[in-house]
Each structure stands twice: as C-alpha cells, then as structure tokens.
Design an enzyme around this catalytic site. Sequence first.
Site, PDB file in Angstrom:
ATOM      1  N   LYS A  71      -3.127   5.222  11.648  1.00  0.00           N
ATOM      2  CA  LYS A  71      -2.033   4.762  10.740  1.00  0.00           C
ATOM      3  C   LYS A  71      -2.913   4.027   9.510  1.00  0.00           C
ATOM      4  O   LYS A  71      -3.676   3.251   9.989  1.00  0.00           O
ATOM      5  CB  LYS A  71      -1.240   3.801  11.200  1.00  0.00           C
ATOM      6  CG  LYS A  71       0.018   3.337  10.655  1.00  0.00           C
ATOM      7  CD  LYS A  71       0.795   2.273  11.305  1.00  0.00           C
ATOM      8  CE  LYS A  71       1.691   1.554  10.404  1.00  0.00           C
ATOM      9  NZ  LYS A  71       1.832   0.120  10.505  1.00  0.00           N
TER      10      LYS A  71
ATOM     11  N   HIS B 101      -2.368  -2.706  16.328  1.00  0.00           N
ATOM     12  CA  HIS B 101      -3.333  -3.566  15.508  1.00  0.00           C
ATOM     13  C   HIS B 101      -4.758  -3.579  16.087  1.00  0.00           C
ATOM     14  O   HIS B 101      -5.562  -3.878  15.532  1.00  0.00           O
ATOM     15  CB  HIS B 101      -2.837  -4.738  15.527  1.00  0.00           C
ATOM     16  CG  HIS B 101      -1.779  -4.927  14.346  1.00  0.00           C
ATOM     17  ND1 HIS B 101      -0.316  -4.807  14.738  1.00  0.00           N
ATOM     18  CD2 HIS B 101      -1.448  -4.833  13.163  1.00  0.00           C
ATOM     19  CE1 HIS B 101       0.353  -4.777  13.798  1.00  0.00           C
ATOM     20  NE2 HIS B 101      -0.115  -4.958  12.683  1.00  0.00           N
TER      21      HIS B 101
ATOM     22  N   CYS C 190       2.308  -7.546  14.984  1.00  0.00           N
ATOM     23  CA  CYS C 190       3.748  -6.743  15.012  1.00  0.00           C
ATOM     24  C   CYS C 190       4.815  -7.762  14.914  1.00  0.00           C
ATOM     25  O   CYS C 190       5.922  -7.565  14.750  1.00  0.00           O
ATOM     26  CB  CYS C 190       3.796  -6.089  16.541  1.00  0.00           C
ATOM     27  SG  CYS C 190       2.689  -4.794  16.518  1.00  0.00           S
TER      28      CYS C 190
ATOM     29  N   LYS D 296      -3.708  -2.084   5.805  1.00  0.00           N
ATOM     30  CA  LYS D 296      -4.724  -2.914   5.016  1.00  0.00           C
ATOM     31  C   LYS D 296      -5.369  -3.535   6.086  1.00  0.00           C
ATOM     32  O   LYS D 296      -6.591  -3.750   5.762  1.00  0.00           O
ATOM     33  CB  LYS D 296      -3.679  -3.826   4.393  1.00  0.00           C
ATOM     34  CG  LYS D 296      -3.467  -3.542   2.959  1.00  0.00           C
ATOM     35  CD  LYS D 296      -4.733  -4.108   2.171  1.00  0.00           C
ATOM     36  CE  LYS D 296      -4.724  -3.523   0.614  1.00  0.00           C
ATOM     37  NZ  LYS D 296      -3.905  -4.189  -0.343  1.00  0.00           N
TER      38      LYS D 296
ATOM     39  N   HIS E 119       4.007   1.560   2.337  1.00  0.00           N
ATOM     40  CA  HIS E 119       5.180   0.948   2.238  1.00  0.00           C
ATOM     41  C   HIS E 119       5.754   1.758   0.783  1.00  0.00           C
ATOM     42  O   HIS E 119       7.103   1.799   0.934  1.00  0.00           O
ATOM     43  CB  HIS E 119       5.016  -0.573   1.681  1.00  0.00           C
ATOM     44  CG  HIS E 119       3.978  -1.398   2.435  1.00  0.00           C
ATOM     45  ND1 HIS E 119       2.712  -1.665   2.236  1.00  0.00           N
ATOM     46  CD2 HIS E 119       4.317  -1.661   3.771  1.00  0.00           C
ATOM     47  CE1 HIS E 119       2.078  -2.630   3.052  1.00  0.00           C
ATOM     48  NE2 HIS E 119       3.157  -2.444   4.076  1.00  0.00           N
TER      49      HIS E 119
ATOM     50  N   CYS F  98       2.001 -10.248  19.926  1.00  0.00           N
ATOM     51  CA  CYS F  98       0.933  -9.692  19.044  1.00  0.00           C
ATOM     52  C   CYS F  98       1.447 -10.311  17.461  1.00  0.00           C
ATOM     53  O   CYS F  98       2.805  -9.834  17.057  1.00  0.00           O
ATOM     54  CB  CYS F  98       1.027  -8.293  18.733  1.00  0.00           C
ATOM     55  SG  CYS F  98       0.028  -7.669  17.292  1.00  0.00           S
TER      56      CYS F  98
ATOM     57  N   CYS G  20      -3.163  -5.353  21.292  1.00  0.00           N
ATOM     58  CA  CYS G  20      -2.159  -4.539  20.671  1.00  0.00           C
ATOM     59  C   CYS G  20      -2.465  -3.259  20.401  1.00  0.00           C
ATOM     60  O   CYS G  20      -3.608  -2.974  19.520  1.00  0.00           O
ATOM     61  CB  CYS G  20      -1.655  -5.268  19.527  1.00  0.00           C
ATOM     62  SG  CYS G  20      -0.368  -4.218  18.622  1.00  0.00           S
TER      63      CYS G  20
ATOM     64  N   HIS H 107       0.863  -1.221  -0.244  1.00  0.00           N
ATOM     65  CA  HIS H 107      -0.154  -0.063  -0.129  1.00  0.00           C
ATOM     66  C   HIS H 107       0.867   1.280   0.093  1.00  0.00           C
ATOM     67  O   HIS H 107       2.194   1.037   0.125  1.00  0.00           O
ATOM     68  CB  HIS H 107      -1.109   0.004   1.164  1.00  0.00           C
ATOM     69  CG  HIS H 107      -0.349   0.039   2.395  1.00  0.00           C
ATOM     70  ND1 HIS H 107       0.545   0.953   2.831  1.00  0.00           N
ATOM     71  CD2 HIS H 107      -0.516  -0.826   3.503  1.00  0.00           C
ATOM     72  CE1 HIS H 107       0.791   0.508   4.154  1.00  0.00           C
ATOM     73  NE2 HIS H 107       0.007  -0.611   4.419  1.00  0.00           N
TER      74      HIS H 107
HETATM   75  N1  MSP Z   1       8.748  -7.014   8.011  1.00  0.00           N
HETATM   76  C1  MSP Z   1       8.687  -5.851   9.159  1.00  0.00           C
HETATM   77  C2  MSP Z   1      10.182  -5.097   8.744  1.00  0.00           C
HETATM   78  C3  MSP Z   1      11.375  -5.895   8.685  1.00  0.00           C
HETATM   79  S1  MSP Z   1      12.693  -4.955   8.653  1.00  0.00           S
HETATM   80  C4  MSP Z   1      14.211  -5.863   8.973  1.00  0.00           C
HETATM   81  C5  MSP Z   1       7.701  -4.895   8.747  1.00  0.00           C
HETATM   82  N2  MSP Z   1       6.953  -4.938   7.772  1.00  0.00           N
HETATM   83  S2  MSP Z   1       5.650  -4.133   6.978  1.00  0.00           S
HETATM   84  O1  MSP Z   1       5.515  -4.605   5.953  1.00  0.00           O
HETATM   85  O2  MSP Z   1       4.553  -4.380   8.242  1.00  0.00           O
HETATM   86  O3  MSP Z   1       5.970  -2.567   7.203  1.00  0.00           O
HETATM   87  C6  MSP Z   1       7.243  -2.319   6.729  1.00  0.00           C
HETATM   88  C7  MSP Z   1       7.185  -0.636   6.824  1.00  0.00           C
HETATM   89  O4  MSP Z   1       6.337  -0.044   6.003  1.00  0.00           O
HETATM   90  C8  MSP Z   1       7.216   0.119   8.192  1.00  0.00           C
HETATM   91  O5  MSP Z   1       8.086   0.437   9.058  1.00  0.00           O
HETATM   92  C9  MSP Z   1       7.061   1.571   7.297  1.00  0.00           C
HETATM   93  O6  MSP Z   1       8.211   2.037   6.838  1.00  0.00           O
HETATM   94  C10 MSP Z   1       6.157   1.475   6.435  1.00  0.00           C
HETATM   95  N3  MSP Z   1       4.722   1.492   6.508  1.00  0.00           N
HETATM   96  C11 MSP Z   1       3.704   0.740   6.652  1.00  0.00           C
HETATM   97  N4  MSP Z   1       2.797   1.189   6.935  1.00  0.00           N
HETATM   98  C12 MSP Z   1       2.807   2.613   6.796  1.00  0.00           C
HETATM   99  C13 MSP Z   1       2.297   3.753   6.952  1.00  0.00           C
HETATM  100  N5  MSP Z   1       0.875   3.942   7.072  1.00  0.00           N
HETATM  101  N6  MSP Z   1       2.878   4.972   6.775  1.00  0.00           N
HETATM  102  C14 MSP Z   1       4.005   5.175   6.653  1.00  0.00           C
HETATM  103  N7  MSP Z   1       4.639   4.138   6.530  1.00  0.00           N
HETATM  104  C15 MSP Z   1       4.210   2.799   6.701  1.00  0.00           C
HETATM  105  O7  MSP Z   1       7.145  -4.224   9.822  1.00  0.00           O
END
Ligand code: MSP
Length: 518
Positions: free
Chosen positions: A303, A150, A133, A306, A24, A130, A147, A21
């Site tokens: 935040k 979440h 997380c 998904k 990311h 969780c 959590c 999304h």
């Molecule tokens: N897999 C772990 C990271 C491991 S790194 C060794 C993880 N993955 S994640 O897919 O849930 O999310 C990773 C990153 O996506 C977040 O840290 C952030 O950088 C970004 N984001 C996810 N949702 C976000 C928002 N709503 N806003 C901004 N960034 C976001 O955590």
Amino acid sequence: MASDKTFYLTTPIYYVNDAPHIGHAYTTVAGDVLTRWHRQKGESVWFLTGTDEHGEKVMNTAAQNNVTPQAWCDRLVEEAWKPNWKHLNIANDDFIRTTEPRHEERVQRFLQGLKEKGFIYEGKYEGPYCIGCEEFKLPGDLDEGKCKIHGRPVEMLSENNWFFKLSAFVPQLIEHYKKNPQACEPTSARNEVMAFLEGGVSDLSISRSTFDWGIPVPWATDQVIYVWFDALLNYATAVGLGDDPASEGGKKFASTWPADVHLVGKDILRFHAVIWPAMLMAAELPVPRKVFAHGWLLVGGEKMSKSKLTGIAPRDITDHFGVDAFRYYFLRAIPFGSDGSFSWEDMNARYTSELANDFGNLASRLIAMIEKYCEGKIPAVATDPGLSSMLVDVVAKADAAMVALDFQGGISAIMDFCKRANGYVTEQEPWAIAKDPERTTELNNVLYNTAESIRALAVLLHPVMPATTQILWESLGAQATLGDIAKQKIADVATWGQLPPGSVVTKGAVLFPRLEEK
Ligand code: MSP
C-alpha cells in the site's frame, strides 16, 4: 429513488498529518467523476469531502512541528488539501473540517442522545492501540506486536473510557446486509464484513482520557470523543444532523439523508460498514445505501503511503501528464474494488495510445478537415446507421457501469466508441473523397458523422476529463450552439444530429500534447 432525494456521495475525511498523495486523490477523483456523471443525468447531487483533524496522530505531528494542533490543521488544510482538490478540478459542494463548530456541536448532541437512549456506559479499556490507524486493535490485527498496516509497534492502553454498545447491533447489521447486499460492495468487501460480524464483535471505547485534542465528552469534559466516532459523524453533521426539521439544516438533512454512497478505501471498511451503521441504528436514523470499498494503489507491491516513504504527490504526475490524464488513468486502468500497481510505463502507454492517439488525434484531424474542406463550418446533418446505433448501446452500457461504480467498464465502453469513430474515418478516407469535386455530399456526410461522434465523446468523457472536454466543446463550436457541456444530459447523448450545421469550429489547444522524453 424519490424525485426530491438528492444523490449524496461522500469521500473519507482525510487525516491532516500530512499532505495528500495519489492514494487520497484516487478516492476523491472517483467521487468527483461519479457525482459529475449523476449531475449530467439531471439529478440533484451533493458531494462532500473534508478533513479529519482530531486525535493523537494529528496532535503528535503538530507537536513535532512545534505548532498547536489547530494551527497545524489550518495550515495543512489551506496550503495543501484545498489547493490540491482545486488543482485536480474536484467539484465538491461542501468541505467539512472536524474542528468546525457546526461539526463539534452536532457530534456532542448526537452522543448525548445515545447516552440518553442507554447505549453508552462507563468501562475500562485495556489493550493495544495503533496511532497510525487510530484504532483499538484485536490480537489478530497484529504481527509480533506490530500493526499489520503500519508495521509499527502498537501502544498498550489502560484507560477508563466511555463505551458504545456496538455488540447489541450485530444481529441487526447481519440482517441488514443479508437483505440489502448492495449496501456493502464489492462482494469481497461484504464477505469480509459478514465474517467479521459473525465472528463476534465487542463494544467500542468511544472516548480517550490521556490527551485533549478532540471534542469533549459532553458530560465528562476531562475526556475527548474517540477520533473515529467523531470523524464518522461528519457525513451527517455536514448536512444538518439533529437540527430542527423546520431549520435550514433540518431541511438539508431531510433532502440528502441517507447517503447514497460512502466511498472508502478497503483499509477503513469496518469502521464504515460496522461501526457507522450501528451508530445510526442506535440513533434510529436510516443507514447509508451503499458503502463501497475500493482497493489500494500499490508501490512495490505494498500500500502506497507517506509513512513508508512511498507516497507520490499528485503534482509529480500531473506536471508530466496533465490533470485530466491523471483523472482518467487510475479509473481506466484499475478495476474499482481491486488493488492496482502504479507504473509510469503503463501510464505513459495509455496516455499515448488512448488519449493522444485515439481521442486527441481524432478531434484534431476532424477540426483540421472541417477547416480545410468546409470553410470551418459544421456541414449538413447526416446519419451513419453504424455509428448512431453503436452510440445508443454505448451510452446504455456506460451509464449502467458508471452508476454501479464500474468506472473501468464505463470508460472502456466510451473508448470503444472512440476507436470505432477512428475506424470509420480510416475506412471512409475523407481526404481521398475530397479530391473528387463530385463527392462533396459524401465528404460532408463523413465529416458530420465524425463531428457528431466527437460531440458524444466530449459529453460522455466530461465527468472524467472536465477541462479537456471543455476545450474540445468550444472548438466544436458547441458552447455557442448547444450551451454548457456540463448541462448536456447523458440520456440525450445518443440522439443523433445535435450539432447545428453552419456552426463554426476553431482549432483549440492540443488536447493531449506529446510527452517530453524524461
Ligand atoms: N481519517 C480517516 C478516515 C475517516 S472517514 C470518516 C483516514 N484518513 S486517511 O487520510 O488515512 O485515508 C483515507 C483514505 O485515503 C483511505 O481510506 C483511502 O480511501 C485513501 N487512501 C490512502 N492511501 C491509499 C492508497 N495507497 N491507495 C488507495 N487509497 C488510499 O483513514
């Protein structure tokens, strides 16, 4: 920085429980812009992204979809994640998947090394976890048993696990951040980390025994390595962690490590600024030079995610605004490090005023005038002292801001120059000068100064909007005369008079087309 040290930047590796999304994409685009900027500074650069594929969350999603976890990961990586980065024009040098043998082998070797050094011991974990997380939670992380991130109930675990002596590294970590404040930014993030460290930190369970989707603990293969311990190591395994120094991997490691910037969202700051450097300290490896935690994209004040059904896919936005406007907007509109709300209205307003009107129109007006008044050829070199001296300041300001990850400051400095160039054209009124055949030199001077301003804008905005600036570069005739836009150096941008007179301009595609009313 030693001249042979590569500028090494990483993004988090993303869970493949779902498609990407815009949250990311926000992190990865920021990484792409910063690495493109450093490449244009003439530095050697390595940009890594990838996917986090082990753990309960991914395993459960695969089960819900009636496929094996590996088949699920393969499908999501090939059909969703990689195509998404390609669509957004992300120029990563490598893409690591935690299910690759190159990662798994190096993780096992690393863990074995820590055990031999006495940092791993057997114990019992009892407490909340969780799955969203993938984190062992502390009482303060919960709200009525749920959590806080979440909003879902946590699991209560009771497992015999292997532990990492995280607590032993607390004094060293505190010392590290006191001595190197730039190692954790922005300041709010560093304060949070310091408060956490000073509040006392327990040892960390680094294995799980109740499921098998993970890397086996080398000496206890009935357990898998905790997904975060596995995932954090990607930054180092991808560049040859632990390989023989004479091998290819060993040489890569020597030229890239430590990472210059780990870009993360603030939700995963503690993993990166506490656990990860402690793991490296235990292995006597250099710790990252900087962990930068950016804010969240919010939808309805929360935040965007998904799991809460507020996730917006990048394509929902790029279909309407185009890829480059997407790359531009979030970095321009939200101070990097703060939260920001996404709104279609604001994006629409900035697209129209900054991209279509200020930047796109300036370029199309200039090309049209050169075609009309100069037979489509760049006129003789001229120098407007106001524009050329402002450009020197703008480049210095933009460069200082960009390397400090102040994308908003960097882009606004560049766009201020764009505004000035527009102002210059409006004040000079070349269309009025053109009516007087005695004033041809004056007319040519105005057009040359405008063309040079646009040349500089194209180069400075290239890391942010690579495709659009490439179109502009070609229509200025610069591809044929000055070479690839990506090879133009930031340090040379302010050298006035680079566009060779006589080079042929062509009308290219409209850079930022008028948006269809939705
Ligand atoms: N897999 C772990 C990271 C491991 S790194 C060794 C993880 N993955 S994640 O897919 O849930 O999310 C990773 C990153 O996506 C977040 O840290 C952030 O950088 C970004 N984001 C996810 N949702 C976000 C928002 N709503 N806003 C901004 N960034 C976001 O955590």
